[in-house]
Design an enzyme around this catalytic site. Structure first.
Site, PDB file in Angstrom:
ATOM      1  N   ASP A 107       0.839  -1.192   0.000  1.00 44.62           N
ATOM      2  CA  ASP A 107       0.000   0.000   0.000  1.00 44.62           C
ATOM      3  C   ASP A 107       0.885   1.258   0.000  1.00 44.62           C
ATOM      4  OD1 ASP A 107      -3.057   0.782   0.540  1.00 44.62           O
ATOM      5  OD2 ASP A 107      -1.860   1.992   1.905  1.00 44.62           O
ATOM      6  N   ARG A 108       0.762   2.147   0.996  1.00 40.75           N
ATOM      7  CA  ARG A 108       1.591   3.356   1.018  1.00 40.75           C
ATOM      8  C   ARG A 108       3.069   3.000   1.034  1.00 40.75           C
ATOM      9  NH1 ARG A 108      -1.245   6.883  -1.061  1.00 40.75           N
ATOM     10  NH2 ARG A 108       0.126   8.520  -0.264  1.00 40.75           N
ATOM     11  N   HIS A 152     -11.080   8.212  -0.439  1.00 32.24           N
ATOM     12  CA  HIS A 152     -10.163   8.800   0.552  1.00 32.24           C
ATOM     13  C   HIS A 152      -8.989   9.497  -0.117  1.00 32.24           C
ATOM     14  CE1 HIS A 152      -8.581   4.914  -0.518  1.00 32.24           C
ATOM     15  NE2 HIS A 152      -7.465   5.133   0.124  1.00 32.24           N
ATOM     16  N   TYR A 212      -0.789  11.431   1.971  1.00 33.56           N
ATOM     17  CA  TYR A 212      -1.709  11.270   0.840  1.00 33.56           C
ATOM     18  C   TYR A 212      -1.731  12.518  -0.043  1.00 33.56           C
ATOM     19  CZ  TYR A 212      -3.821   6.771   1.978  1.00 33.56           C
ATOM     20  OH  TYR A 212      -4.041   5.441   2.172  1.00 33.56           O
ATOM     21  N   HIS A 272      -7.041  -7.044   0.742  1.00 35.78           N
ATOM     22  CA  HIS A 272      -5.985  -6.033   0.687  1.00 35.78           C
ATOM     23  C   HIS A 272      -4.905  -6.272   1.741  1.00 35.78           C
ATOM     24  CE1 HIS A 272      -4.140  -2.148  -0.008  1.00 35.78           C
ATOM     25  NE2 HIS A 272      -4.309  -1.813   1.261  1.00 35.78           N
TER      26      HIS A 272
END
Length: 292
Positions: A107-108, A152, A212, A272
């Site tokens: 992910d990030r 988001h 983000y 996920h």
């Protein structure tokens, strides 16, 4: 009480620009750095790290702005640019005596790993990516009603102020909604781990939003510059992801192949949070990567 990976040492070491990172370190052998995703901490690697530690030195940091790592104020876009966060990882590994290492991100953390692979090809020997596409491609594939899955991303791309206020006002509900919606097997994140993720995320709202927000600004600029220059990932790359291509209408393997000529692209039936839901599968994919 902050949870961490059983049997691992817990250290604080310098990243870039005076920032200190918290990390769990264990095992012995060739180094592998594992980077967590949202809305999690390094704890997400607890099962995979234990499986890898028999043959590797496993380093699991909290990214800047997350968990127990420093959370500097976002005085400029650079503070939470993936380029800066990648420099953190390189500095952390160097402080532990590793000038070259394998790097895996979820992910990030996968976006940080991607940037590290482009910026530091002499340092990153192997690159593993879990459940993302690069930032530039991510924005390109989100369109129409299907983009609602990434709402988001759009919320936290807004100018400073409103996103932070809205999220902080209902932090547990906001962050918990992703743990619920994205988990293929909710039991893989037990109550005490979920509580730790929510506690850590609620304490880091401004820095998470800044991370983000950078992906809607400076990170895009860096990716575009590399695309224009024809830059590619020189090392072996393994990507494991859900079948987002089918869901959103694009060829995920082709997207990654454009960046990574030496690519092993795999689809998983896990949700996920695959490192927690299917640790044997993910540890196996990483072990396969390290033999390439």
């Amino acid at each position: 009480m902050t949870l961490s990976i059983p049997g691992f040492d817990h250290v604080r070491l310098p990243g870039a620009d005076g920032v200190e990172l918290a990390a769990a370190v264990g095992g012995s052998g060739s180094p592998v750095v594992l980077l967590h995703g949202f809305p999690e901490t390094h704890l997400m690697w607890r099962h995979v790290a234990e499986r890898l530690a028999g043959e590797h030195t496993v380093i699991c940091p909290d990214l800047r702005g997350y968990g127990a790592s420093d959370k500097p104020a976002a005085t400029s876009e650079d503070v939470y640019a993936k380029r800066t966060m990648a420099a953190d990882v390189v500095a952390l590994a160097a402080a532990l005596g590793h000038e070259r290492f394998a790097l895996v991100g979820h992910d990030r953390g996968a976006l940080v790993a991607f940037r590290a692979g482009l910026d530091h090809p002499e340092t990153v020997s192997h690159l593993g990516i879990l459940d993302v596409v690069p930032t530039l491609d991510m924005w390109n594939v989100l369109h129409g009603v299907s983009a609602a899955v990434g709402y988001h991303l759009f919320l936290m791309a807004q100018p400073p102020g409103l996103p932070e206020t809205m999220i902080a006002a209902s932090a547990d509900a906001f962050f918990g909604s992703f743990l619920d919606a994205w988990a293929g097997d909710p039991a893989a994140i037990p109550a005490e781990v979920r509580a730790e993720y929510l506690r850590a995320s609620a304490a880091a709202v401004p820095s998470i939003v800044a991370d983000y927000r950078a992906s809607a600004g400076i990170d895009l600029q860096h990716d575009q510059a590399d695309l224009d220059a024809g830059s590619q990932l020189a090392m072996p790359v393994t990507v494991v992801q859900q079948d987002w291509g089918a869901q959103l209408g694009y060829d995920a393997a082709a997207v990654w192949k454009a960046w990574a000529p030496n690519l092993d692209h795999r689809l998983t039936n896990a949700g996920h949070f695959m490192a927690e839901e299917a640790p044997d599968e993910i540890a196996g994919a990483i072990q396969d990567l390290l033999t390439r």
